[in-house]
Design a protein around this motif. Sequence first.
Motif, PDB file in Angstrom:
ATOM      1  N   LEU A 128      -1.963 -11.729  10.898  1.00 51.88           N
ATOM      2  CA  LEU A 128      -1.906 -10.490  11.683  1.00 51.88           C
ATOM      3  C   LEU A 128      -0.571  -9.769  11.497  1.00 51.88           C
ATOM      4  O   LEU A 128      -0.520  -8.547  11.505  1.00 51.88           O
ATOM      5  N   LYS A 129       0.500 -10.534  11.360  1.00 49.78           N
ATOM      6  CA  LYS A 129       1.834  -9.925  11.207  1.00 49.78           C
ATOM      7  C   LYS A 129       2.235  -9.816   9.737  1.00 49.78           C
ATOM      8  O   LYS A 129       3.357  -9.422   9.436  1.00 49.78           O
ATOM      9  N   ASP A 130       1.339 -10.191   8.836  1.00 49.23           N
ATOM     10  CA  ASP A 130       1.561 -10.123   7.381  1.00 49.23           C
ATOM     11  C   ASP A 130       2.845 -10.819   6.940  1.00 49.23           C
ATOM     12  O   ASP A 130       3.620 -10.275   6.146  1.00 49.23           O
ATOM     13  N   LEU A 131       3.075 -12.015   7.435  1.00 57.96           N
ATOM     14  CA  LEU A 131       4.257 -12.762   7.001  1.00 57.96           C
ATOM     15  C   LEU A 131       4.215 -13.108   5.515  1.00 57.96           C
ATOM     16  O   LEU A 131       5.243 -13.012   4.841  1.00 57.96           O
ATOM     17  N   PRO A 132       3.049 -13.488   4.954  1.00 57.82           N
ATOM     18  CA  PRO A 132       3.051 -13.725   3.493  1.00 57.82           C
ATOM     19  C   PRO A 132       3.475 -12.477   2.723  1.00 57.82           C
ATOM     20  O   PRO A 132       4.212 -12.573   1.742  1.00 57.82           O
ATOM     21  N   GLY A 133       3.030 -11.304   3.163  1.00 61.48           N
ATOM     22  CA  GLY A 133       3.432 -10.060   2.512  1.00 61.48           C
ATOM     23  C   GLY A 133       4.921  -9.810   2.661  1.00 61.48           C
ATOM     24  O   GLY A 133       5.573  -9.295   1.745  1.00 61.48           O
TER      25      GLY A 133
END
Lengths: 326, 326
Positions: free
Chosen positions: A114-119
């Motif tokens: 949801l918070k796009d940590l991988p991105g």
Amino acid sequence: MPRILVVPVGSTPDVAPLHALADVEVRGPEDAGLPDALARADGLVAWDGVHPALERAWALADPRRLRWVHTSSAGPDRLLFPALRAHPCVLTCSRGVLDTDIAEYVLAGVLAVLKDLPGTVRRQTEHRWEHRTTRSLAGTRALVVGAGSIGTRVGQVFAALGVAVDGVVRTPRPATAPFGGLFGPGDLARVAGDYDHLLVTAPLSEATRGLVDHRVVDALRPGAVVVNVGRGPVVDEDALLRALRAGRLGGVVLDVWTREPLPAGSPWWDEPGAVVSPHLAGDAAGFRERLEALLHEQVRRFVTRAELLHVVDKEHGYAITPTVSA
Amino acid sequence: MPRILVVPVGSTPDVAPLHALADVEVRGPEDAGLPDALARADGLVAWDGVHPALERAWALADPRRLRWVHTSSAGPDRLLFPALRAHPCVLTCSRGVLDTDIAEYVLAGVLAVLKDLPGTVRRQTEHRWEHRTTRSLAGTRALVVGAGSIGTRVGQVFAALGVAVDGVVRTPRPATAPFGGLFGPGDLARVAGDYDHLLVTAPLSEATRGLVDHRVVDALRPGAVVVNVGRGPVVDEDALLRALRAGRLGGVVLDVWTREPLPAGSPWWDEPGAVVSPHLAGDAAGFRERLEALLHEQVRRFVTRAELLHVVDKEHGYAITPTVSA
């Protein structure tokens, strides 16, 4: 004293505290003496994995004395080969020990998507500052597939953060907290589209193999997040990968796989919408000590003929002990 | 009708619903007509950032009519230049709108460190299956620096997951849930070592600038996790980087920075123990609409001379409205 045979795979438990209670023998799964040791054992402990050689040793041993088998795993599936299922021994598993850590891992995975940590991690390697809009967790809906000990803890964690949680269980029953509703496996494809997150915690059994199939995957709503911390074969990985590549999902976090370790040539490794983790969801610092403490308690109970904890229903493939409240 | 001047930076709000209430004028911060527009405005709205040109326009305008200034930010620090502080206008901010999303982001960051998700993402790019032991969140202790609207929500979220939460506030007071204890800024270096997580949510003011200094950083316990979603200058970034490189911290998640955007040459980008994110913690889908809804409500209140929400204490640099309960 009863004889307890310990068969370690990934690691070896501390059996020193057991010597006062039982005649403990430790043998690797490919040890030539394993069948003989098994033939004279009263109890068998499969530790940190189940090696295929155990089933072969079992066939050679014809373990008639054996009254109890215990596994350090929460899910006993790899011990449920036909000869053990047909054997009158009691099978116990390490239910409950890893629940909270697995629930935290599921939450970490959903929040990461949801918070796009991988991105963020990928942009960081490129020194790239790029603002994006993220997604909220509060106010969403989650469906937990497998509402047992782990699934219930997952539900509690998500409910505490403002998520409406329903569950899928083998036999539907009136729902109690944290679940708002409980469905049967046959309802899954019909209701899957009503949720933002599909959280798979189910053990592997004949009933759950392939339960999250292409129909379920195709029914998911756009942007849905899928997490599997149960067992790989519960989910149709190919259908999931197709949906992810088609841009129909928000993200996928898989910690368990049909083949473990995931082969180096798997297409999953290069999939930016997936988090590929190596079956570590429950393995937080101290987990081996907690599994050992349960083993020691089980041996004490076995030796004193007290009731064993977390007895597995061999037909359905999971412990039948009532759910422990939080 | 009162005149409201809107100065957008990153994006422009929908002012259509305001035309029935006020004479609304939208001008970019570097628009040559800004000083004149400011000189005749009754209200000023700084939207999605504060440009340095606003302070220069203010000096030229001598805005004597101005009675109210509003910002779309939760923290009003960038509006608190000397001339505005000295001006009798009421300053309001967008307190509360982003609280839950920021709290989820802080949780996502701490869980990512504890479960080593950045390490998993990096190994995935190398097709590398490598089991590691993770860390538990439940049973740990967190110190929230800045126990206002955002910090309280952060505390609630962590407390719901079994974390013992204390806080640091400007003036210590008896603690209420979710905080077990509240300390003053002067206690920070003394108590910092008692926590597993240091979660910085404080606004920027003269009192908080450099509050998390090298003494606080050096007092942190080995493996501690540090998250900053308040304002960059509250934390001594250099001291934090030294501690991280020395292996004395578990991980760092910084969403706000002394210089934003973080310069491409910053050493932080290449630091594997850090998650470098671009000031997006609170910016979940729909956040602009929620900020606009607050703006519309404030304009309605301003025009009808009703009480304005989230009035900023210009001396201390944050809204003095009592904490809204969850």
